[in-house]
Write an enzyme that holds these catalytic residues in place. Structure first.
Site, PDB file in Angstrom:
ATOM      1  N   MET A 171       0.810  -1.209   0.000  1.00 46.38           N
ATOM      2  CA  MET A 171       0.000   0.000   0.000  1.00 46.38           C
ATOM      3  C   MET A 171       0.846   1.264   0.000  1.00 46.38           C
ATOM      4  O   MET A 171       0.588   2.208  -0.764  1.00 46.38           O
ATOM      5  CB  MET A 171      -0.945   0.010   1.191  1.00 46.38           C
ATOM      6  CG  MET A 171      -1.816   1.263   1.265  1.00 46.38           C
ATOM      7  SD  MET A 171      -2.990   1.219   2.624  1.00 46.38           S
ATOM      8  CE  MET A 171      -4.156  -0.005   2.016  1.00 46.38           C
ATOM      9  N   ALA A 172       1.857   1.346   0.863  1.00 50.67           N
ATOM     10  CA  ALA A 172       2.669   2.560   0.923  1.00 50.67           C
ATOM     11  C   ALA A 172       3.317   2.836  -0.424  1.00 50.67           C
ATOM     12  O   ALA A 172       3.365   3.979  -0.884  1.00 50.67           O
ATOM     13  CB  ALA A 172       3.725   2.436   2.014  1.00 50.67           C
ATOM     14  N   ASP A 173       3.820   1.796  -1.064  1.00 59.85           N
ATOM     15  CA  ASP A 173       4.462   1.966  -2.373  1.00 59.85           C
ATOM     16  C   ASP A 173       3.456   2.405  -3.429  1.00 59.85           C
ATOM     17  O   ASP A 173       3.756   3.262  -4.273  1.00 59.85           O
ATOM     18  CB  ASP A 173       5.116   0.654  -2.791  1.00 59.85           C
ATOM     19  CG  ASP A 173       6.273   0.270  -1.898  1.00 59.85           C
ATOM     20  OD1 ASP A 173       7.430   0.513  -2.293  1.00 59.85           O
ATOM     21  OD2 ASP A 173       6.032  -0.278  -0.813  1.00 59.85           O
ATOM     22  N   MET A 174       2.292   1.788  -3.417  1.00 63.12           N
ATOM     23  CA  MET A 174       1.285   2.117  -4.415  1.00 63.12           C
ATOM     24  C   MET A 174       0.804   3.564  -4.274  1.00 63.12           C
ATOM     25  O   MET A 174       0.672   4.291  -5.261  1.00 63.12           O
ATOM     26  CB  MET A 174       0.086   1.168  -4.294  1.00 63.12           C
ATOM     27  CG  MET A 174       0.396  -0.257  -4.650  1.00 63.12           C
ATOM     28  SD  MET A 174       0.779  -0.440  -6.404  1.00 63.12           S
ATOM     29  CE  MET A 174       0.785  -2.227  -6.556  1.00 63.12           C
ATOM     30  N   GLY A 177       3.418   5.818  -5.417  1.00 62.19           N
ATOM     31  CA  GLY A 177       3.481   5.794  -6.873  1.00 62.19           C
ATOM     32  C   GLY A 177       2.460   6.715  -7.516  1.00 62.19           C
ATOM     33  O   GLY A 177       2.752   7.394  -8.507  1.00 62.19           O
TER      34      GLY A 177
END
Length: 398
Positions: A171-174, A177
């Protein structure tokens, strides 16, 4: 069945992006932009490739195939002089560079922003890191799991009598992004307006997911009490929960507006709750949300999921089913909206994945090519640079 169309063009046709990142956040940035027509060149280590390729299911690079569609792959060791030379030649042709090395790494290799801007003053450089390029944690490596824990998100996620819960996805990466892709577009817009084009975007994984927890900092300042886990309830509106039906399936309901809460009370056969001092206003309902959930849940438990959906939808109540992916792949909404597309795939025959998001009426994005094999486009990209392929065979994967 939808096919790839190499001739499709999107609103970012003509924009070239060099993606030096690995794993999720950078790939999410360039995935969004590639779907809208940008020429994304993934610069990957020879032999190894992007670590996202290792997220396999039954031996198939599922995550790579989904999030690297529409991209080209260049296998290149940018730590070598030969690889560095090719990268800098590519930089001269690019509009954007995306990287997610630990801060200071590119500088040690002689490829920091100053060096890149000397080759291309108008270059937009997106730098993704766990904690940002500045601050006391700048030099620390930071995976999404760590920032999901430290940002306050995990503390709020789950049930009050159980441990904090991390999301079952990146989630944090998405989220980072998505922030990153909008930042790139804003920087490109700045350049198009004739302003000084080149700039560096400093994007941490921490700050985007911190922004998702909403007004928690302000609430803490106001009350002096941090919010705690509330399960499927909301700390700021009620009713809001997931309720079990008589067939063991679930429905989700939200009454975040006063008119909707009153409509729910009438639909479940308890219009007297509208004037009940425990539930008269949203503040009242939040304070007494456990009691309210017992009343609503008792009614929902007497009907199947389908019966509940029919009842509440007929009354205009905001309710929906809790679905697994098994429920979704053939769901009438998913089919009718075209949420999932089936595309040709060399390993699976066809590969289902999400459609292009969002949908633009005048300049729609599209599917131009499947996710590339490692180094698949080396010869093609080198030819565009006027570089003899044979001179750089050592940069190719074995």
């Amino acid at each position: 069945m939808p096919q790839y169309d190499e001739n499709s063009r999107g609103p970012l046709d003509g924009v070239r992006i060099l993606d030096l990142s690995r794993l999720v956040a950078g790939n999410m940035v360039t995935h969004v932009l590639a779907d809208q027509g940008a020429d994304v060149i993934k610069v990957e280590y020879p032999q190894k490739g992007d670590d996202l390729r290792n997220w396999r299911v039954e031996g198939v690079e599922i995550y790579w195939k989904v999030y690297s569609r529409n991209k080209r792959s260049m296998a290149l060791d940018i730590k070598t002089e030969s690889g560095k030379d090719i990268l800098l030649r590519l930089v001269e042709t690019a509009d954007v560079v995306v990287e997610n090395f630990v801060p200071g790494t590119l500088e040690r290799w002689g490829l920091g922003p100053d060096a890149l801007h000397r080759r291309n003053p108008g270059l937009v450089i997106l730098r993704i890191s766990g904690w940002g390029q500045t601050g006391p944690y700048a030099k620390r490596p930071g995976f999404g799991t760590l920032v999901e824990a430290m940002s306050g998100y995990a503390h709020l996620n789950g049930y009050p009598d159980r441990p904090p819960v991390l999301p079952p996805l990146a989630m944090a990466d998405m989220v980072a992004g998505l922030y990153g892709s909008s930042a790139v577009l804003a920087a490109l817009r700045h350049a198009v307006r004739g302003e000084k084009g080149g700039q560096v975007i400093d994007l941490s994984l921490f700050e985007p997911i911190f922004s998702m927890i909403g007004a928690e900092a302000a609430q803490y300042r106001l009350t002096g009490v941090p919010s705690n886990r509330a399960g499927n309830q909301s700390t700021h509106t009620a009713p809001r929960n997931v309720y079990v039906c008589s067939d063991g399936k679930y429905v989700a309901m939200s009454g975040s507006m006063q008119s909707m809460a009153e409509r729910i009370f009438t639909t479940i056969g308890h219009p007297e709750l509208i004037a009940d001092p425990r539930f008269r206003t949203n503040d009242d309902r939040v304070r007494n949300r456990d009691e309210l959930d017992l009343i609503i849940g008792a009614v929902i438990a007497t009907r199947t999921q389908e019966q509940n959906l029919d009842l509440f939808e007929a009354a205009g109540v905001t309710v929906g089913p809790v679905c697994s992916i098994a429920d979704l792949v053939d769901h009438p909404f998913v089919r009718g909206r075209g949420v999932i597309v089936e595309l040709p795939d060399e390993d699976m025959g066809t590969l289902p994945m999400h459609n292009v998001i969002p949908r633009m009426s005048g300049t729609p994005g599209g599917m131009r090519r499947p996710a590339p094999r490692l180094g698949q486009h080396n010869a093609e990209i080198l030819a565009e640079l006027g570089v003899a392929t044979a001179a750089h065979e050592r940069e190719m994967p074995a």
